[in-house]
Scaffold this active site. Structure first.
Site, PDB file in Angstrom:
ATOM      1  N   ASP A  54       0.822  -1.214   0.000  1.00  0.00           N
ATOM      2  CA  ASP A  54       0.000   0.000   0.000  1.00  0.00           C
ATOM      3  C   ASP A  54       0.854   1.262   0.000  1.00  0.00           C
ATOM      4  O   ASP A  54       0.612   2.202  -0.758  1.00  0.00           O
ATOM      5  CB  ASP A  54      -0.933   0.000   1.223  1.00  0.00           C
ATOM      6  CG  ASP A  54      -1.746  -1.270   1.331  1.00  0.00           C
ATOM      7  OD1 ASP A  54      -1.827  -2.028   0.338  1.00  0.00           O
ATOM      8  OD2 ASP A  54      -2.291  -1.529   2.422  1.00  0.00           O
ATOM      9  N   TYR A  74      -6.132 -11.112   9.772  1.00  0.00           N
ATOM     10  CA  TYR A  74      -4.930 -10.805   8.986  1.00  0.00           C
ATOM     11  C   TYR A  74      -3.687 -11.401   9.655  1.00  0.00           C
ATOM     12  O   TYR A  74      -2.856 -12.030   9.021  1.00  0.00           O
ATOM     13  CB  TYR A  74      -4.797  -9.288   8.845  1.00  0.00           C
ATOM     14  CG  TYR A  74      -3.726  -8.822   7.885  1.00  0.00           C
ATOM     15  CD1 TYR A  74      -3.979  -8.721   6.518  1.00  0.00           C
ATOM     16  CD2 TYR A  74      -2.462  -8.457   8.347  1.00  0.00           C
ATOM     17  CE1 TYR A  74      -3.006  -8.273   5.634  1.00  0.00           C
ATOM     18  CE2 TYR A  74      -1.490  -8.010   7.476  1.00  0.00           C
ATOM     19  CZ  TYR A  74      -1.760  -7.915   6.117  1.00  0.00           C
ATOM     20  OH  TYR A  74      -0.788  -7.467   5.254  1.00  0.00           O
TER      21      TYR A  74
HETATM   22  C1  GLA Z   1      -3.686  -5.012   3.340  1.00  0.00           C
HETATM   23  C2  GLA Z   1      -2.226  -4.824   3.700  1.00  0.00           C
HETATM   24  C3  GLA Z   1      -1.347  -5.095   2.491  1.00  0.00           C
HETATM   25  C4  GLA Z   1      -1.667  -6.468   1.880  1.00  0.00           C
HETATM   26  C5  GLA Z   1      -3.172  -6.611   1.663  1.00  0.00           C
HETATM   27  C6  GLA Z   1      -3.553  -7.994   1.201  1.00  0.00           C
HETATM   28  O1  GLA Z   1      -4.060  -4.057   2.401  1.00  0.00           O
HETATM   29  O2  GLA Z   1      -1.996  -3.497   4.139  1.00  0.00           O
HETATM   30  O3  GLA Z   1       0.013  -5.022   2.851  1.00  0.00           O
HETATM   31  O4  GLA Z   1      -1.164  -7.510   2.673  1.00  0.00           O
HETATM   32  O5  GLA Z   1      -3.898  -6.317   2.838  1.00  0.00           O
HETATM   33  O6  GLA Z   1      -3.050  -8.238  -0.055  1.00  0.00           O
END
Ligand code: GLA
Length: 393
Positions: A180, A229
């Protein structure tokens, strides 16, 4: 969040006026940092794998002017709230979670040997919050770019993204990957960015002009911090640990081929096996999507997006009833090449690749089918790949 359809120029002049009113002087710099949508390559970044995001035309605008007393006076326009801290020793705020992005970024830049001056700072965003479009990465990258500009300091953009990621880990408590922050820092108009999350090498991949990227928000929010997550991350680490008995050279799931996984999957109990299978196959799908886009084969790119969604739904188990309904609604709508959940999952948005000429009908049909199936209103954005962070005139 500021009005989502207001033109950029209007948002900028509103921010300038607001800055002048609040601080009694003009802003010296205005920074724009975009949110992102990931085309494909989900949950691969923290496995040293590949991702293919675009920066979007939703962004954070940040105005700043230098102060000589090492203080940061920070105003969040959208929240109508303020914070103040010492730029040389930014601690975590216990009361203002939103300010921890700026505090964290200031701390991490200085940890990398960059001297920052104090600043009056004001920011506003039209990236929807909690929708999986990286509103927090956009704030971090805007803050980093603003602090650097005001302090007359230069920094490599990849290093800046790493500092922002570390701020997210240590000040916001979210163990995210690098995708991101990296795309917000290094995106390019009309292109997706293929990033190798192991060595951070990248290249821009033009999005064919005959396609549009449509983001559809399910309206369902799910916080990342402390959620599934973390569980997925540790399941991937566990998969690597177990596979190392047969493949001692591997460091991450990135190093495992599909053939190797098939050969050794008996070493992995369920659901670890399915988690690993998602990551290993997803990495290949990213590379295949790049090849398809470069060949102008949107049909093939679309198939890969659909396969990615199925893998995220069945193997990685990060989809939801609403995300599945939105993807199905997209696939039933005119002009759709492919569709999938985007971002961490569990809520938030889908991304669809749609034929240019069908976009209007697509959006209408998508929203209608989604409403019929879920009783919810979809918010749909037809977006285009934007440039990464920069100063605005
Ligand atoms: C979130 C995290 C990213 C990535 C996505 C899944 O957005 O911030 O770093 O791991 O999830 O692809």
């Amino acid at each position: 969040m500021s009005n989502q359809t207001e033109p950029l120029s209007q948002r900028i002049s509103r921010l300038r006026d607001h800055f002048l009113q609040r601080f009694g002087r003009k802003a010296e710099v205005i920074v724009r940092a975009p949110g992102r949508v990931n085309l494909i390559g989900e949950h691969t970044d923290y496995n040293d794998g590949f991702v293919l995001p675009i920066a979007i035309d939703r962004n954070v605008l940040l105005a700043a002017a230098r102060r000589d007393d090492h203080r940061v006076h920070l105003v969040a326009v959208d929240l109508d709230d303020e914070d103040e801290f010492d730029v040389t020793a930014p601690t975590r705020s216990e009361t203002k979670a939103w300010a921890n992005y700026h505090r964290g970024v200031a701390a991490m830049l200085q940890q990398r040997g960059i001297d920052l001056t104090g600043a009056d700072v004001m920011f506003s965003s039209n990236v929807p919050i909690g929708a999986g479009l990286s509103s927090s990465a956009a704030v971090e990258v805007a803050a980093a770019f603003g602090f650097l500009a005001i302090s007359d300091q230069e920094m490599d953009r990849a290093q800046m993204a790493l500092a922002c990621q570390q701020a997210e880990h240590e000040y916001a408590g979210v163990p995210c990957g690098i995708m991101d922050q990296f795309i917000s820092a290094l995106g390019r108009a009309d292109s997706a960015l293929l990033l190798d999350c192991r060595d951070l090498s990248y290249r821009h991949v033009p999005v064919p002009e005959s396609a549009r990227i449509v983001v559809a928000d399910t309206g369902v929010r799910r916080a990342l911090a402390g959620s599934e997550y973390r569980v997925r991350r540790s399941q991937c680490e566990e998969a690597v640990r177990l596979l190392q008995s047969a493949l001692p050279g591997i460091r991450a799931l990135r190093d495992v081929s599909e053939a190797e996984l098939q050969q050794y999957e008996h070493l992995l109990p369920d659901p670890i096996r399915r988690r690993a299978r998602h990551v290993v196959t997803e990495n290949q799908r990213v590379l295949d999507t790049v090849a398809a886009l470069e060949a102008g084969d949107l049909r093939r790119a679309g198939e890969l997006l659909i396969a990615s969604h199925h893998s995220l739904r069945d193997d990685y188990e990060v989809s939801s009833t609403e995300l599945d309904a939105m993807v199905e609604a997209a696939l039933a709508a005119p002009g759709c090449f492919g569709s999938r959940l985007t971002g961490a999952g569990f809520g938030g948005c889908t991304v669809s690749l749609v034929a240019n000429e069908a976009v209007k009908d697509f959006v209408r049909s998508l929203a209608q089918t989604y409403r019929e199936r879920t009783g919810r209103d979809a918010t749909v954005y037809v977006t285009r790949a934007a440039d990464g962070v920069g100063l605005v005139a």
